[in-house]
Design an enzyme around this catalytic site. Structure first.
Site, PDB file in Angstrom:
ATOM      1  N   SER A 147     -29.583  23.508   4.630  1.00  0.00           N
ATOM      2  CA  SER A 147     -30.098  24.042   5.892  1.00  0.00           C
ATOM      3  C   SER A 147     -30.187  25.557   5.842  1.00  0.00           C
ATOM      4  O   SER A 147     -29.412  26.220   5.165  1.00  0.00           O
ATOM      5  CB  SER A 147     -29.197  23.657   7.068  1.00  0.00           C
ATOM      6  N   HIS A 150     -26.725  17.392  11.691  1.00  0.00           N
ATOM      7  CA  HIS A 150     -26.937  18.837  11.891  1.00  0.00           C
ATOM      8  C   HIS A 150     -28.295  19.074  12.560  1.00  0.00           C
ATOM      9  O   HIS A 150     -28.413  19.808  13.538  1.00  0.00           O
ATOM     10  CB  HIS A 150     -26.869  19.564  10.544  1.00  0.00           C
ATOM     11  N   GLU A 209     -29.289  20.506  16.216  1.00  0.00           N
ATOM     12  CA  GLU A 209     -30.270  21.603  16.320  1.00  0.00           C
ATOM     13  C   GLU A 209     -31.312  21.286  17.412  1.00  0.00           C
ATOM     14  O   GLU A 209     -31.689  22.168  18.188  1.00  0.00           O
ATOM     15  CB  GLU A 209     -30.921  21.766  14.943  1.00  0.00           C
TER      16      GLU A 209
END
Ligand code: NDP
Length: 474
Positions: free
Chosen positions: A128, A185, A189
């Site tokens: 990421s 994740h 987000e």
């Protein structure tokens, strides 16, 4: 062979990852299906490190020392399968294939099992940080075997972002654990960005702040507990003026948010695992709604798009800050619940504190409060929910009045705030003594004989609804 590591797939992500690896002093063999990309990389950035350019996968495999570590950074899905299929016959037992793309964890499990049968190690690695992160230091979530990490670990830890000297890269668990954590994740987000967007909408249309004034508010928030990459970027984007029209940039962008699928995957996985990730789900649906131009036009025509005059009591700007913070805590708590549930389901033994640690830098959701999440899970690895960890419980308690005022004001004015509002409902749902779920279960027993349990003793019962309404033990 000269190279210690190899990488195929030199689009924006792969090219920057390769440069990062080379800059850290590793000799890297590089390849791309269309060789022009490889040539361009060597021509522009060849001086940055020791690259070995390869025109074919055969050359790539021949250029790297055994056991070979080969990173695949191509278009997720069919691209990854195509490259793996071509690569596998060229490899030897013990070699390590690393998929650094955004793969669905189920695909990673399938690929891992297939490669294991050939005596190969397969690593699903979540990266990421976008284009810039790949070059300057991403956050890296590594799955796969211990053996694979022994080889890969030193490289990924050298290229990852660092916070307080600690690399934002770790072996989070075997199998698809790395891609699962990366998927969640991305889900978080989605929730985080939706919360920011809802907060901006309220600042603008309830508090009357134009984008440049709202930018200043976000910049100020970024000095406090909300400090994060996304809040900082929000201030930057809101302050930006469109060169063509002189209008705020945010006003010339079409209001339809796209998605590549990781938010949807997170919600699908959460439904399967039975984890209520309301924040991520509402955020994913909000993006979906934004793209439904035809239904939106029909609704505007039927109902008008007027906004009721907002009644603002107290300091609305600070109320929005507090509501954003509390709802963000809920979204992260839900995401961590999903990681814990996924880890249990698959026996991955993922350490939530380690996940928080590697999300502190490099990734899109990096934020000051990840330190607090790390501390909460380090203090109690079996934490029931982040919400009740002392630090976060205080945040929620202190924010609660503001949060309620904001949700009420948004509803009154007709401004949609699905994640701010939905996470408040989640919070109230969790703490409620009795939920109306009792009625749902009674209805289920009535129409489908689905049985029920009683509050006053053990057992499973059914009521003869169509007959004499007597209760029998099921
Ligand atoms: P893309 O997803 O646009 O993929 C393009 C690359 O894949 C090119 O190198 C292309 O080769 C190669 N490719 C596609 N199909 C094949 C195939 N059948 N055989 C061989 N090569 C193929 O590139 P990105 O750099 O944006 O992303 C790479 C990966 O990283 C993706 O999985 C993405 O989801 C993930 N990712 C992306 C982020 C981002 O911000 N962009 C952030 C984090 C992860 P060619 O040049 O020959 O067409």
């Amino acid at each position: 062979p000269r190279a210690t590591i190899a990488l195929t797939g030199l689009a924006v992500m792969g090219r920057n990852l390769a440069r990062n690896i080379a800059r850290q002093g590793h000799t890297i063999a590089v390849h791309n299906r269309t060789t022009a990309r490889k040539d361009a990389l060597l021509e522009e950035f060849g001086h940055e490190g020791d690259f070995v350019g390869c025109d074919s996968l055969e050359e790539l495999v021949a250029a790297v020392q055994r056991p070979r570590t080969i990173i695949v950074m191509v278009k997720a899905g069919e691209g990854t399968d195509a490259v793996i299929d071509e690569l596998v016959p060229l490899l030897d037992e013990g070699d390590i294939v690393v998929d650094a793309g955004n793969a669905h964890p189920d695909h990673t499990r399938r690929r891992q099992q297939a490669l294991e049968e050939d005596g190969l190690h397969f690593v699903g690695m979540g990266v990421s940080g976008g284009e810039e992160g790949a070059l300057e230091g991403p956050s890296i979530m590594v799955g796969g075997s211990e053996h694979a990490y022994t080889n890969l670990g030193p490289v990924v830890e050298s290229i990852a972002a660092r916070v307080d000297g600690t690399p934002c890269a770790a072996h989070v668990g075997p199998d698809a654990a790395g891609h699962f954590v990366k998927m969640v994740h991305n889900g978080i987000e989605y929730a985080d960005m939706q919360l920011i967007a809802e907060s901006f909408d309220l600042l603008r249309h309830l508090a009357g702040l134009e984008p440049d004034a709202a930018a200043a508010v976000f910049a100020e928030w970024n000095q406090g507990d909300l400090e994060s990459f996304l809040i900082e970027m929000t201030a930057d984007v809101l302050a930006h003026t469109d060169a063509q029209t002189g209008r705020p940039f945010v006003d010339v962008v079409a209001d339809a948010a796209e998605q590549k699928g990781t938010g949807r995957w997170t919600v699908q996985s959460a439904l399967d695992l039975g984890v209520p990730v309301t924040g991520i789900a509402e955020a994913t649906f909000a993006r979906s709604l934004s793209g439904h131009e035809v239904i939106r036009a029909a609704a505007r025509e039927a109902f008008g798009s007027d906004q009721a005059a907002g009644e603002v009591d107290g300091d609305l700007v600070d109320d929005v800050r507090a509501a954003l913070y509390a709802a963000k805590v809920v979204a992260y708590a839900q995401g961590f619940d999903q990681i814990v549930a996924g880890s249990r389901e698959h026996g991955w033994d993922v350490d939530p504190a380690a996940v928080a640690t590697i999300w502190r830098g490099g990734c899109i959701i990096r934020a000051r409060f990840l330190d607090r999440i790390q501390e909460a899970y380090a203090a109690d690895p079996d934490l029931t929910t982040l919400l009740t960890a002392p630090f976060f419980a205080d945040v929620v308690r202190e924010s609660l009045d503001s949060w309620r005022r904001v949700v009420v004001a948004a509803a009154r004015a007709g401004i949609p705030a699905p994640v701010l509002g939905g996470s408040l409902a989640y919070f109230d749902g969790l703490r409620r003594e009795r939920l109306p779920a009792a009625l749902i279960q009674a209805l289920r027993d009535n129409f489908g004989a689905h049985t029920y349990q009683r509050v006053d003793g053990p057992g499973t019962f059914h009521t003869d609804w169509a007959g004499d309404r007597s209760q029998s033990e099921a």
